[in-house]
Design a protein around this motif. Structure first.
Motif, PDB file in Angstrom:
ATOM      1  N   HIS A 401      33.539  29.204 -26.988  1.00  0.00           N
ATOM      2  CA  HIS A 401      33.115  30.605 -27.113  1.00  0.00           C
ATOM      3  C   HIS A 401      34.280  31.556 -27.389  1.00  0.00           C
ATOM      4  N   GLY A 402      35.455  31.005 -27.750  1.00  0.00           N
ATOM      5  CA  GLY A 402      36.536  31.831 -28.259  1.00  0.00           C
ATOM      6  C   GLY A 402      37.394  32.526 -27.227  1.00  0.00           C
ATOM      7  N   TYR A 403      37.376  32.077 -25.980  1.00  0.00           N
ATOM      8  CA  TYR A 403      38.208  32.708 -24.951  1.00  0.00           C
ATOM      9  C   TYR A 403      39.568  32.035 -24.826  1.00  0.00           C
ATOM     10  N   ILE A 404      39.660  30.759 -25.138  1.00  0.00           N
ATOM     11  CA  ILE A 404      40.927  30.035 -25.085  1.00  0.00           C
ATOM     12  C   ILE A 404      41.024  29.116 -26.298  1.00  0.00           C
ATOM     13  N   ASP A 405      42.230  28.599 -26.510  1.00  0.00           N
ATOM     14  CA  ASP A 405      42.433  27.533 -27.483  1.00  0.00           C
ATOM     15  C   ASP A 405      43.105  26.381 -26.754  1.00  0.00           C
ATOM     16  N   ARG A 406      42.816  25.173 -27.189  1.00  0.00           N
ATOM     17  CA  ARG A 406      43.448  23.973 -26.619  1.00  0.00           C
ATOM     18  C   ARG A 406      44.211  23.274 -27.734  1.00  0.00           C
ATOM     19  N   GLN A 413      51.371  13.413 -23.839  1.00  0.00           N
ATOM     20  CA  GLN A 413      49.961  13.031 -23.914  1.00  0.00           C
ATOM     21  C   GLN A 413      49.118  14.036 -23.123  1.00  0.00           C
ATOM     22  N   MET A 414      49.109  15.272 -23.577  1.00  0.00           N
ATOM     23  CA  MET A 414      48.341  16.309 -22.888  1.00  0.00           C
ATOM     24  C   MET A 414      48.073  17.456 -23.849  1.00  0.00           C
ATOM     25  N   LYS A 415      47.189  18.348 -23.415  1.00  0.00           N
ATOM     26  CA  LYS A 415      46.878  19.538 -24.198  1.00  0.00           C
ATOM     27  C   LYS A 415      47.329  20.785 -23.448  1.00  0.00           C
TER      28      LYS A 415
END
Length: 698
Positions: A401-406, A413-415
């Motif tokens: 819904h556009g509140y964060i980006d990953r 090995q992580m985001k």
């Protein structure tokens, strides 16, 4: 279609199509958007691969797994068909090469992962490419009401608009009517052709084996391997996979292990080892499935119950793809339901938890509004006891819904997580809360359905086919229920009273959570001692002799009570909860029988109870034609489910069915002589029962 048959023989080596492949191929060649629901092994892939060869331009195939893409592309290339793929395992030069071949018309089919639709750059790179069709494999992943929902699949509808709305086709093996509708709406397909091939798999035999102890599961697995040799054992968790594997290693049984916690290289190696026949057995979570194209799988065993009937049937359907007989079995312990409840909780965080996760991320970002914590550390740092899966799902909702980006963190090995709207308070997070609540409700309903299937006393395959909305259904004659010579029947007044006393004894020694939920606290032996009025020292010391149900069945005798409790378990009214000490608990169905809300077909113990009165009642209540009686019961169950699982007695009570089976009325007038059949039911419900009776009489 003449060209299609020529291509079928030239590229695939078949003289003609299997039904309904010809109709599906014709629909696609006539440029009609098409949705296909076809069982595993029915030949779905050919239905889009073959038309792709006859159409101008390239066909994009959306596929969920890289291993599945590779298998399909390798198989097509081996047939002399120009095919390629684009996914995250490739570097940019390789992807750019495939894109160039697409534009030049050198490729007919290109497999892509749904994640590609996240990037506007990928959609832009398709400009100038003549796209003949977008084919979506495993299309049930589109629907948030499906059993394997994947958010990236929901972008496909929007992506269709951006690439000019080419012909769209969608394929899946399992989809209920509501999932089909959701797929059509999400893809925004106008008046699509919909093909629902029969879900029945006549070569598969379905069994549900009720298990009391985990050690019994291990023993059963050994017997299945010994008898059927080649198969898949599905487990609900990685921990169970490793435990089962450890046991097989002790017995030197060759097998492969597969779960999402393994490195990708090991997963790929395990899958290849099994698919190529180098190993006879795979022990795996549900992640092992899509693309398992091994024809000689003779058994599929579910070590624990899956989360839905859809998942069970899709995974079981990987057996017997060569058309030969195969065995599908679920080892059912009611206690395993807790595992699936944990998964449902993780997949359905409420709005307050989603906002709390956002608040936590916002409190930990750096000056660039970025945070570098993995999900497990986020979960551990947040206050209270939180399901880590729920935190992961919450981050997914916030990204969608556009509140964060990953984003991937280079070298790790992580985001990482980036806040996209600086200064936004967590209480301002606005999500479709009604949809979140509805999805949780539907997931709960799916889990409830798999439990109902396990306890059902009708043909397993018929039950499953009804669940998927099929209309023409016949009992398979092979499953554990069809093979069982059951003496289950309606109960007399005295028998029902005795059964309700026994159920009350179980309830009184449990802790009530709600009207239909009871947490077990004692084992079967202790409860039986209590209802028999035992003077056992431990029982008296615990004060159990003060319960209202103490001695409630003291006149029945210990042998009868023991058999009665076994029959209650077989009927799904009580279940053993495994642990350090197995505890006996009341099921929802058992609670409803105890309250007198529903009737139950019950196999009454043959041991004589005190007094001849009970035996007389038993004889008076038994239907003469038990075969017809069972058919009428199954019909009533179907009608009951069609009406939203209303209580069975609101259709016809057991005693009415018994009289219908005995008297075999030939018309409505004759049937209305039976007490309990009035004018309203005679008009709306009775005709279906008379049809069953008439078919028996002919």
């Amino acid at each position: 279609m003449e060209q299609a048959r020529e291509a079928l023989k030239r590229y695939f080596g078949h003289e003609d199509f299997r039904h309904p492949q010809d109709s599906i191929v014709a629909s696609i060649l006539n440029r009609k958007n098409t949705l296909v629901i076809m069982p595993t092994g029915g030949g779905k892939s050919l239905c889009y691969q073959l038309p792709a060869l006859l159409m101008e331009g390239v066909t994009l195939v959306v596929s969920p797994l890289i291993a599945l893409m590779k298998d399909q592309v390798d198989a097509l290339q081996a047939r002399g068909i120009a095919a390629g793929m684009i996914n995250s395992s490739q570097g940019w030069p390789e992807q750019r090469s495939v894109l160039g071949q697409m534009r030049s018309g050198a490729l007919k089919l290109v497999y892509i992962s749904p994640e590609r639709f996240r990037a506007e750059s990928f959609l832009s790179s398709l400009e100038g490419t003549p796209i003949a069709m977008l084919a979506i494999d495993e299309a049930h992943c589109i629907s948030q009401w499906g059993h394997d929902f994947r958010p990236d699949y929901q972008r496909i509808g929007e992506a269709l608009d951006k690439i000019g709305r080419p012909l769209c086709t969608a394929f899946t093996a399992t989809a209920t009517p509501e999932v089909r509708e959701d797929i059509v709406q999400n893809l925004r397909l106008e008046k699509p052709e919909i093909f629902v091939a029969g879900f029945a798999r006549p070569n598969l035999t379905f069994h549900v084996r009720k298990i009391e102890r985990k050690v019994d599961k291990e023993l059963r697995i050994r017997k299945l391997i010994e008898r059927y040799r080649t198969g898949i054992i599905y487990c609900a968790t990685r921990k169970s996979v490793e435990a089962v594997s450890a046991g097989l290693k002790i017995d030197s049984i060759p097998h492969v292990v597969y779960h999402a916690g393994m490195p990708a290289s090991l997963r790929e190696s395990a899958q290849n080892t099994f698919v190529t026949g180098q190993s006879p057995v795979a022990v795996a979570t549900s992640a092992f499935g899509m693309g398992i194209d091994r024809a000689d799988i003779r058994f599929v065993c579910h070590y624990e119950m899956p989360g839905s009937v859809e998942a069970f049937y899709q995974e079981a359907g990987r057996a017997g793809r060569d058309g030969k007989a195969a065995h599908c079995e679920m080892l059912f312990m009611y206690a395993d339901k807790r595992i699936q409840e944990f998964f449902i909780e993780g997949a359905n965080p409420d709005i307050s938890l989603i906002r709390s996760v956002y608040q936590f991320v916002r409190s930990r970002v750096n000056k660039d509004m970025e945070m570098f914590l993995p999900v497990d550390e986020i979960t551990e740092a947040m206050p209270g006891k939180i399901n880590m899966m729920a935190v992961h799902t919450a981050l997914g909702h916030l990204r969608k819904h556009g509140y964060i980006d990953r984003f991937d963190v280079p070298g790790k090995q992580m985001k990482g997580t980036k806040i996209l709207q600086a200064g936004l308070h967590h209480n301002a997070i606005d999500l479709p809360e009604a949809d979140l609540i509805e999805k949780k409700r539907r997931d709960d309903a799916k889990l409830k359905a798999i439990v109902q299937m396990a306890y059902a006393r009708s043909c397993r395959q018929s039950w499953i086919l009804e669940y998927f909305g099929e209309s023409e259904i016949k009992d398979c004659g092979r499953c554990d229920e069809c093979a069982k010579e059951s003496n289950a029947r309606s109960l007399s007044f005295d028998e029902l009273a005795t059964l309700q006393k026994a159920l009350s004894g179980v309830a009184r020694m449990s802790q009530r959570r709600s009207r239909y939920e009871w947490e077990p606290r004692y084992g079967k032996t202790r409860i039986q001692q209590c209802v028999l009025g035992s003077k056992d020292e431990k029982l008296l010391r615990a004060g159990l002799d003060q319960l209202s149900t103490y001695g409630i069945l003291k006149d029945s005798g210990s042998k009868f009570v023991g058999l009665l409790f076994n029959a209650m378990e077989d009927a799904g009214l009580v279940e053993l909860i495994d642990g350090e000490y197995p505890l006996l608990g009341l099921t929802e169905q058992g609670a409803r029988v105890m309250y007198g809300e529903i009737e139950v077909l019950f196999e009454w113990p043959l041991t004589k109870m005190a007094g001849a009165k009970n035996q007389k009642s038993k004889q008076e209540q038994t239907a003469t034609d038990t075969g017809l009686y069972q058919q009428l019961v199954r019909l009533r169950d179907r009608i009951r489910r069609d009406r939203g699982n209303v209580p069975a007695y609101t259709i016809f009570p057991n005693k009415v069915l018994a009289q219908l089976a005995d008297l075999k009325p030939e018309n409505v007038e004759a049937a209305m002589n039976i007490k309990g059949i009035g004018p309203a039911k005679a008009e709306t419900i009775l005709p279906a029962f008379l049809e069953v009776i008439a078919s028996q009489n002919t």
